[in-house]
Design a protein around this motif. Structure first.
Motif, PDB file in Angstrom:
ATOM      1  N   ASN A  91      -0.530  12.256  -0.631  1.00 21.67           N
ATOM      2  CA  ASN A  91      -1.683  12.185   0.222  1.00 21.67           C
ATOM      3  C   ASN A  91      -2.767  11.205  -0.539  1.00 21.67           C
ATOM      4  O   ASN A  91      -3.693  10.665  -0.048  1.00 21.67           O
ATOM      5  N   ALA A  92      -2.338  10.688  -1.831  1.00 18.48           N
ATOM      6  CA  ALA A  92      -3.201   9.850  -2.782  1.00 18.48           C
ATOM      7  C   ALA A  92      -3.329   8.671  -1.824  1.00 18.48           C
ATOM      8  O   ALA A  92      -2.405   7.960  -1.329  1.00 18.48           O
ATOM      9  N   ALA A  93      -4.636   8.171  -1.930  1.00 18.19           N
ATOM     10  CA  ALA A  93      -4.983   6.770  -1.265  1.00 18.19           C
ATOM     11  C   ALA A  93      -6.249   6.255  -1.797  1.00 18.19           C
ATOM     12  O   ALA A  93      -6.963   6.933  -2.311  1.00 18.19           O
ATOM     13  N   THR A  94      -6.488   4.998  -1.474  1.00 16.29           N
ATOM     14  CA  THR A  94      -7.577   4.273  -1.997  1.00 16.29           C
ATOM     15  C   THR A  94      -8.134   3.358  -0.667  1.00 16.29           C
ATOM     16  O   THR A  94      -7.402   3.297   0.458  1.00 16.29           O
ATOM     17  N   THR A  95      -9.317   2.915  -0.691  1.00 22.07           N
ATOM     18  CA  THR A  95     -10.024   1.713   0.056  1.00 22.07           C
ATOM     19  C   THR A  95     -11.069   1.283  -0.327  1.00 22.07           C
ATOM     20  O   THR A  95     -11.558   1.750  -1.587  1.00 22.07           O
ATOM     21  N   THR A 107     -11.210  -9.258  -0.403  1.00 15.88           N
ATOM     22  CA  THR A 107     -10.591 -10.202  -1.318  1.00 15.88           C
ATOM     23  C   THR A 107      -9.044 -10.084  -1.276  1.00 15.88           C
ATOM     24  O   THR A 107      -8.537  -9.024  -0.996  1.00 15.88           O
ATOM     25  N   ASP A 108      -8.190 -11.053  -1.737  1.00 10.73           N
ATOM     26  CA  ASP A 108      -6.812 -10.969  -1.800  1.00 10.73           C
ATOM     27  C   ASP A 108      -6.425  -9.939  -2.962  1.00 10.73           C
ATOM     28  O   ASP A 108      -5.354  -9.027  -2.651  1.00 10.73           O
ATOM     29  N   GLU A 109      -7.317  -9.749  -3.820  1.00 11.89           N
ATOM     30  CA  GLU A 109      -6.908  -8.759  -4.891  1.00 11.89           C
ATOM     31  C   GLU A 109      -7.344  -7.265  -4.208  1.00 11.89           C
ATOM     32  O   GLU A 109      -6.415  -6.434  -4.493  1.00 11.89           O
ATOM     33  N   ALA A 110      -8.372  -7.072  -3.560  1.00 14.19           N
ATOM     34  CA  ALA A 110      -8.589  -6.022  -2.842  1.00 14.19           C
ATOM     35  C   ALA A 110      -7.910  -5.498  -1.730  1.00 14.19           C
ATOM     36  O   ALA A 110      -7.346  -4.151  -1.964  1.00 14.19           O
ATOM     37  N   PHE A 111      -7.414  -6.356  -1.086  1.00  9.37           N
ATOM     38  CA  PHE A 111      -6.325  -6.047   0.013  1.00  9.37           C
ATOM     39  C   PHE A 111      -4.984  -5.725  -0.634  1.00  9.37           C
ATOM     40  O   PHE A 111      -4.220  -4.711  -0.101  1.00  9.37           O
ATOM     41  N   ALA A 112      -4.514  -6.599  -1.581  1.00  5.74           N
ATOM     42  CA  ALA A 112      -3.381  -6.145  -2.301  1.00  5.74           C
ATOM     43  C   ALA A 112      -3.328  -4.763  -3.009  1.00  5.74           C
ATOM     44  O   ALA A 112      -2.544  -3.871  -3.044  1.00  5.74           O
ATOM     45  N   HIS A 113      -4.508  -4.284  -3.499  1.00  4.03           N
ATOM     46  CA  HIS A 113      -4.519  -3.095  -4.186  1.00  4.03           C
ATOM     47  C   HIS A 113      -4.377  -2.081  -2.972  1.00  4.03           C
ATOM     48  O   HIS A 113      -3.659  -0.904  -3.572  1.00  4.03           O
ATOM     49  N   VAL A 114      -5.357  -2.205  -1.991  1.00  5.47           N
ATOM     50  CA  VAL A 114      -4.984  -1.015  -0.939  1.00  5.47           C
ATOM     51  C   VAL A 114      -3.526  -0.785  -0.399  1.00  5.47           C
ATOM     52  O   VAL A 114      -3.160   0.357  -0.463  1.00  5.47           O
ATOM     53  N   LEU A 115      -2.973  -2.136  -0.198  1.00  7.05           N
ATOM     54  CA  LEU A 115      -1.347  -2.070   0.027  1.00  7.05           C
ATOM     55  C   LEU A 115      -0.520  -1.390  -0.956  1.00  7.05           C
ATOM     56  O   LEU A 115       0.252  -0.503  -0.821  1.00  7.05           O
ATOM     57  N   ASP A 116      -0.910  -1.608  -2.347  1.00  2.00           N
ATOM     58  CA  ASP A 116      -0.093  -1.116  -3.253  1.00  2.00           C
ATOM     59  C   ASP A 116      -0.283   0.326  -3.606  1.00  2.00           C
ATOM     60  O   ASP A 116       0.828   0.923  -3.616  1.00  2.00           O
ATOM     61  N   VAL A 117      -1.489   0.933  -3.513  1.00  2.00           N
ATOM     62  CA  VAL A 117      -1.636   2.267  -3.464  1.00  2.00           C
ATOM     63  C   VAL A 117      -1.163   3.056  -2.196  1.00  2.00           C
ATOM     64  O   VAL A 117      -0.426   4.288  -2.458  1.00  2.00           O
ATOM     65  N   ASN A 118      -1.673   2.514  -1.038  1.00  2.00           N
ATOM     66  CA  ASN A 118      -1.327   3.215   0.127  1.00  2.00           C
ATOM     67  C   ASN A 118      -0.048   3.280   0.840  1.00  2.00           C
ATOM     68  O   ASN A 118       0.314   3.823   1.594  1.00  2.00           O
ATOM     69  N   VAL A 119       0.771   2.117   0.520  1.00  2.00           N
ATOM     70  CA  VAL A 119       1.978   2.016   0.987  1.00  2.00           C
ATOM     71  C   VAL A 119       3.099   2.114   0.065  1.00  2.00           C
ATOM     72  O   VAL A 119       4.147   2.812  -0.157  1.00  2.00           O
ATOM     73  N   LEU A 120       2.995   0.877  -1.037  1.00  7.67           N
ATOM     74  CA  LEU A 120       4.005   1.209  -2.327  1.00  7.67           C
ATOM     75  C   LEU A 120       3.845   2.327  -2.920  1.00  7.67           C
ATOM     76  O   LEU A 120       5.001   3.094  -3.563  1.00  7.67           O
ATOM     77  N   GLY A 121       2.805   3.105  -3.016  1.00  5.55           N
ATOM     78  CA  GLY A 121       2.636   4.415  -3.692  1.00  5.55           C
ATOM     79  C   GLY A 121       3.357   5.606  -3.224  1.00  5.55           C
ATOM     80  O   GLY A 121       4.415   6.065  -3.891  1.00  5.55           O
ATOM     81  N   PRO A 122       3.269   5.805  -1.855  1.00  6.80           N
ATOM     82  CA  PRO A 122       4.333   6.804  -1.310  1.00  6.80           C
ATOM     83  C   PRO A 122       5.570   6.608  -1.248  1.00  6.80           C
ATOM     84  O   PRO A 122       6.522   7.210  -1.711  1.00  6.80           O
ATOM     85  N   PHE A 123       6.148   5.271  -1.255  1.00 12.85           N
ATOM     86  CA  PHE A 123       7.364   4.843  -1.487  1.00 12.85           C
ATOM     87  C   PHE A 123       7.793   5.176  -2.786  1.00 12.85           C
ATOM     88  O   PHE A 123       9.108   5.355  -2.998  1.00 12.85           O
ATOM     89  N   ARG A 124       6.939   4.592  -3.823  1.00 16.94           N
ATOM     90  CA  ARG A 124       7.471   4.850  -5.225  1.00 16.94           C
ATOM     91  C   ARG A 124       7.698   6.384  -5.559  1.00 16.94           C
ATOM     92  O   ARG A 124       8.576   6.838  -6.144  1.00 16.94           O
ATOM     93  N   VAL A 125       6.849   7.224  -4.973  1.00 19.63           N
ATOM     94  CA  VAL A 125       6.995   8.581  -5.330  1.00 19.63           C
ATOM     95  C   VAL A 125       8.426   9.231  -4.498  1.00 19.63           C
ATOM     96  O   VAL A 125       9.085   9.983  -5.146  1.00 19.63           O
ATOM     97  N   VAL A 126       8.265   9.005  -3.149  1.00 17.05           N
ATOM     98  CA  VAL A 126       9.557   9.314  -2.567  1.00 17.05           C
ATOM     99  C   VAL A 126      10.953   8.754  -3.482  1.00 17.05           C
ATOM    100  O   VAL A 126      11.710   9.583  -3.500  1.00 17.05           O
ATOM    101  N   ARG A 127      11.011   7.614  -3.710  1.00 15.13           N
ATOM    102  CA  ARG A 127      12.060   7.078  -4.643  1.00 15.13           C
ATOM    103  C   ARG A 127      12.246   7.758  -5.756  1.00 15.13           C
ATOM    104  O   ARG A 127      13.476   8.049  -6.218  1.00 15.13           O
TER     105      ARG A 127
END
Length: 254
Positions: A91-95, A107-127
């Motif tokens: 459920n954790a997410a950011t925007t 910005t590139d930094e903001a876009f990358a941060h959102v993807l990191d938390v909202n996509v890679l975050g769930p992947f990390r937890v599942v892994r």
């Protein structure tokens, strides 16, 4: 899936949808619930206290889903304490609130941060919990968004991240089969602090009032409605790789 005596991990579990889901899992008979948080320690501890008072063994666990080391450390602590994990709710997410037409504002930094938390975050937890979920023949539910389907929401980055989360759900449903089922819930507007933080209390109240006029069920979703969908998917033993849209039927009128 019978939730009695199970152990569940809910990321971003201290407030809003995460809190409602954690409480619903406890009511359904979960033996233990891990309330994950990254910043809202007071809220997470309060939710864990509510769960404990209801007779469920609960613990607030700090781990930023954007940090793989923190996620893996949390997984080790959870397994040491409970010995198993049956359910994971990502459920954790950011925007960031950036108008879609303001391309330079995202910005590139903001876009990358959102993807990191909202996509890679769930992947990390599942892994981190994959082996234990397999052992338990468990289930995962990812919290996506109607923004995954529509060109709307708080920012382009947020919508893209939630669309990617739906695809991640499908890929993980195959990768973790046959032992683990992976599904998602895609809410529309939900009355949470997330919304009031983005729009302000008066702004959100007006937004929700206007939107109800276009929603077939004429109601604004509450966190408890999302929790109902999560528990419904957990109960569907022959369903995996699917997404449930939860917006009072608005999507059928777009």
């Amino acid at each position: 899936m019978d939730l009695r005596d199970t152990v569940a991990v809910v990321t971003g579990g201290g407030t809003g949808i995460g809190r409602a889901t954690a409480l619903a899992l406890a009511r359904a008979g979960a033996r233990g619930v891990v309330v994950n948080y990254s910043r809202s320690a007071e809220d997470a501890e309060a939710t864990a206290g509510e769960l404990t008072a209801s007779g469920c063994e609960a613990v607030a666990e700090r781990a930023d889903v954007g940090d793989d080391e923190q996620v893996r450390a949390m997984a080790r602590r959870v397994l040491e304490r409970f010995g198993r994990v049956d359910v994971l709710v990502n459920n954790a997410a950011t925007t960031f609130r950036v108008a879609h037409e303001d391309l330079d504002g995202l910005t590139d930094e903001a876009f990358a941060h959102v993807l990191d938390v909202n996509v890679l975050g769930p992947f990390r937890v599942v892994r981190a919990f994959a082996a234990d979920l397999r052992d338990a023949r468990g289930a995962v539910v990812n919290i996506a968004s109607i923004s995954a389907y529509r060109a709307g929401g708080s920012s382009i980055a947020y919508g893209v991240s939630k669309a990617a989360l739906l695809q991640l759900t499908r890929n993980l449903a195959v990768a973790l089969a046959p032992e683990v089922r992976v599904n998602s819930v895609a809410p529309g507007t939900v009355a949470t602090r997330w919304q009031t933080d983005l729009r302000g209390e008066e702004g959100f109240a007006e937004w929700a009032r206007a939107e109800r006029e276009t929603v077939p069920l004429r109601r604004t979703s509450e966190p408890e409605h999302v929790a109902q969908a999560v528990l419904g998917l957990l109960a569907m033993d022959q369903v995996t790789g699917e997404a449930v849209i939860l917006d009072g039927g608005k999507h059928v009128t777009y």
